[in-house]
Write a protein that holds these residues in place. Sequence first.
Motif, PDB file in Angstrom:
ATOM      1  N   UNK A 153       0.827  -1.202   0.000  1.00 41.05           N
ATOM      2  CA  UNK A 153       0.000   0.000   0.000  1.00 41.05           C
ATOM      3  C   UNK A 153       0.857   1.245   0.000  1.00 41.05           C
ATOM      4  N   UNK A 154       0.247   2.404   0.183  1.00 39.83           N
ATOM      5  CA  UNK A 154       0.991   3.649   0.203  1.00 39.83           C
ATOM      6  C   UNK A 154       0.032   4.813   0.162  1.00 39.83           C
ATOM      7  N   UNK A 155       0.574   5.991  -0.139  1.00 39.50           N
ATOM      8  CA  UNK A 155      -0.265   7.182  -0.193  1.00 39.50           C
ATOM      9  C   UNK A 155      -1.202   7.081  -1.384  1.00 39.50           C
ATOM     10  N   UNK A 156      -2.451   7.467  -1.205  1.00 42.50           N
ATOM     11  CA  UNK A 156      -3.374   7.524  -2.323  1.00 42.50           C
ATOM     12  C   UNK A 156      -4.471   8.514  -1.993  1.00 42.50           C
ATOM     13  N   UNK A 157      -4.962   9.167  -3.018  1.00 45.21           N
ATOM     14  CA  UNK A 157      -6.137  10.008  -2.846  1.00 45.21           C
ATOM     15  C   UNK A 157      -7.318   9.202  -3.320  1.00 45.21           C
ATOM     16  N   UNK A 158      -8.191   8.852  -2.415  1.00 44.64           N
ATOM     17  CA  UNK A 158      -9.328   8.022  -2.766  1.00 44.64           C
ATOM     18  C   UNK A 158     -10.470   8.378  -1.846  1.00 44.64           C
ATOM     19  N   UNK A 185     -11.117 -10.550  -0.478  1.00 44.84           N
ATOM     20  CA  UNK A 185     -11.477  -9.853   0.749  1.00 44.84           C
ATOM     21  C   UNK A 185     -10.183  -9.320   1.358  1.00 44.84           C
ATOM     22  N   UNK A 186     -10.225  -8.110   1.917  1.00 46.60           N
ATOM     23  CA  UNK A 186      -9.023  -7.520   2.505  1.00 46.60           C
ATOM     24  C   UNK A 186      -9.353  -6.859   3.829  1.00 46.60           C
ATOM     25  N   UNK A 187      -8.348  -6.822   4.686  1.00 44.03           N
ATOM     26  CA  UNK A 187      -8.404  -6.064   5.931  1.00 44.03           C
ATOM     27  C   UNK A 187      -7.306  -5.021   5.870  1.00 44.03           C
ATOM     28  N   UNK A 188      -7.673  -3.764   6.070  1.00 44.32           N
ATOM     29  CA  UNK A 188      -6.700  -2.678   6.004  1.00 44.32           C
ATOM     30  C   UNK A 188      -6.797  -1.814   7.250  1.00 44.32           C
ATOM     31  N   UNK A 189      -5.632  -1.426   7.772  1.00 42.60           N
ATOM     32  CA  UNK A 189      -5.538  -0.399   8.807  1.00 42.60           C
ATOM     33  C   UNK A 189      -5.015   0.849   8.122  1.00 42.60           C
ATOM     34  N   UNK A 206      -2.268   3.699   3.945  1.00 42.02           N
ATOM     35  CA  UNK A 206      -2.464   2.354   4.461  1.00 42.02           C
ATOM     36  C   UNK A 206      -1.268   1.997   5.333  1.00 42.02           C
ATOM     37  N   UNK A 207      -1.523   1.807   6.613  1.00 42.84           N
ATOM     38  CA  UNK A 207      -0.456   1.427   7.541  1.00 42.84           C
ATOM     39  C   UNK A 207      -0.154  -0.063   7.400  1.00 42.84           C
ATOM     40  N   UNK A 208      -1.219  -0.843   7.171  1.00 46.29           N
ATOM     41  CA  UNK A 208      -1.073  -2.300   7.017  1.00 46.29           C
ATOM     42  C   UNK A 208      -2.247  -2.796   6.201  1.00 46.29           C
ATOM     43  N   UNK A 209      -1.983  -3.783   5.340  1.00 42.85           N
ATOM     44  CA  UNK A 209      -3.059  -4.322   4.513  1.00 42.85           C
ATOM     45  C   UNK A 209      -2.779  -5.790   4.221  1.00 42.85           C
ATOM     46  N   UNK A 210      -3.839  -6.597   4.205  1.00 44.10           N
ATOM     47  CA  UNK A 210      -3.707  -8.010   3.853  1.00 44.10           C
ATOM     48  C   UNK A 210      -4.910  -8.397   3.006  1.00 44.10           C
ATOM     49  N   UNK A 211      -4.659  -9.182   1.950  1.00 45.15           N
ATOM     50  CA  UNK A 211      -5.714  -9.554   1.013  1.00 45.15           C
ATOM     51  C   UNK A 211      -5.745 -11.066   0.824  1.00 45.15           C
TER      52      UNK A 211
END
Length: 376
Positions: free
Chosen positions: A5-10, A72-76, A95-100
Amino acid sequence: MIGGGGWSRQPRAEYNFYLPEMAKIFKKTSGNGGLTLYLGKRDYVDHVTSVDKVDGVVKVDTADFGDRKAFVQLACAFRYGSDDLDVMGLCFRKDIWINQIQIYPESNKPALSPMHDTLLKKAGDNAYPFSFEIPTNLPCSVSLQPGPDDKGKACGVDFEVKTYLAKEKNNADEKIDKKDTARLVIRKIQFAPAQAGGGPKADICKSFMMSDKPVHLEASMEKDLYFHGESIPIKIKINNESNKTVKKIKITVDQTTDIVLYSADKYTKTVLSQEFGETVEASSTADLCLNIKPALSENKEKRGLALDGRLKDEDTNLASTTMIRPGVEKEVLGILVSYKIKINLMVAGGGLLGGLTASDVTVELPLNLMHPKPAE
């Protein structure tokens, strides 16, 4: 960033109000009707050495999937900015942490828990279980209180479970349509330890102009941690050897919010300010116990105040104190919250100079605020 993940404008993710855990099922269906996300709870407890697993189920209707798969994903994530800033391109999500996980076609079925069994019965046919483990070094959910005129979702740290359709698991160039997603915000929370430690104590001895003797002030608390909504007794000892009068006592509680992803963003807001009319005449002493109770109800209009993460349709409270484990990088925690109590003696000047020789005597005590662990 941890795990991608990383910086994104969404679009800023759903960030709702606190819901106590209860025997009910939470579900969200995508706009196209092809995905339905089921969770059995929305509060996941950080037990210090481990965090509750996020066990859920996704029900699929593959009619419109085409060559796409279901994930399915879990993101902090850390969200900073507001909708008016978003127009200028300044609303960021990190996104500090993400898992898919690929959930259809099924690629890795988890060991089924009692929660899975309950959700699978509720979902019926074409339902697939998933399980996520939240790392212990991630922050707890924190929300920054919007101002009265702010629109959109709150800034802060949140956790979100999302199911979506895509051709590939993690392709930044692939556009995922909003109608092909279903999402639920969850909270990572911490409870106070079973045993509180000894309380803090502070003292000061201050001399004044036109007085040859000082004022001694000592303040202490019985324990090092208090619960949200609990009355906090503060023991105060005053030995006024001066020729001045202590006119009143003022106690304030300040919340300091340190947004550690931005090194300069650290600010303090007063969440309680209370004056007590007790006086201490010259050459006399006093032993007092004054009670305070900082609460969000008295601070509803303060923009940027840190609150515990919110879930849908219910109120929350002042943010709990951030407990930092040894060895954890502060930057991963997103937002650090701390409190301090200031005890201030307002000392009036005497004689011909009057107010010109008035002064204050102040000490500070650290305050930890948390939730008690519910009964099993």
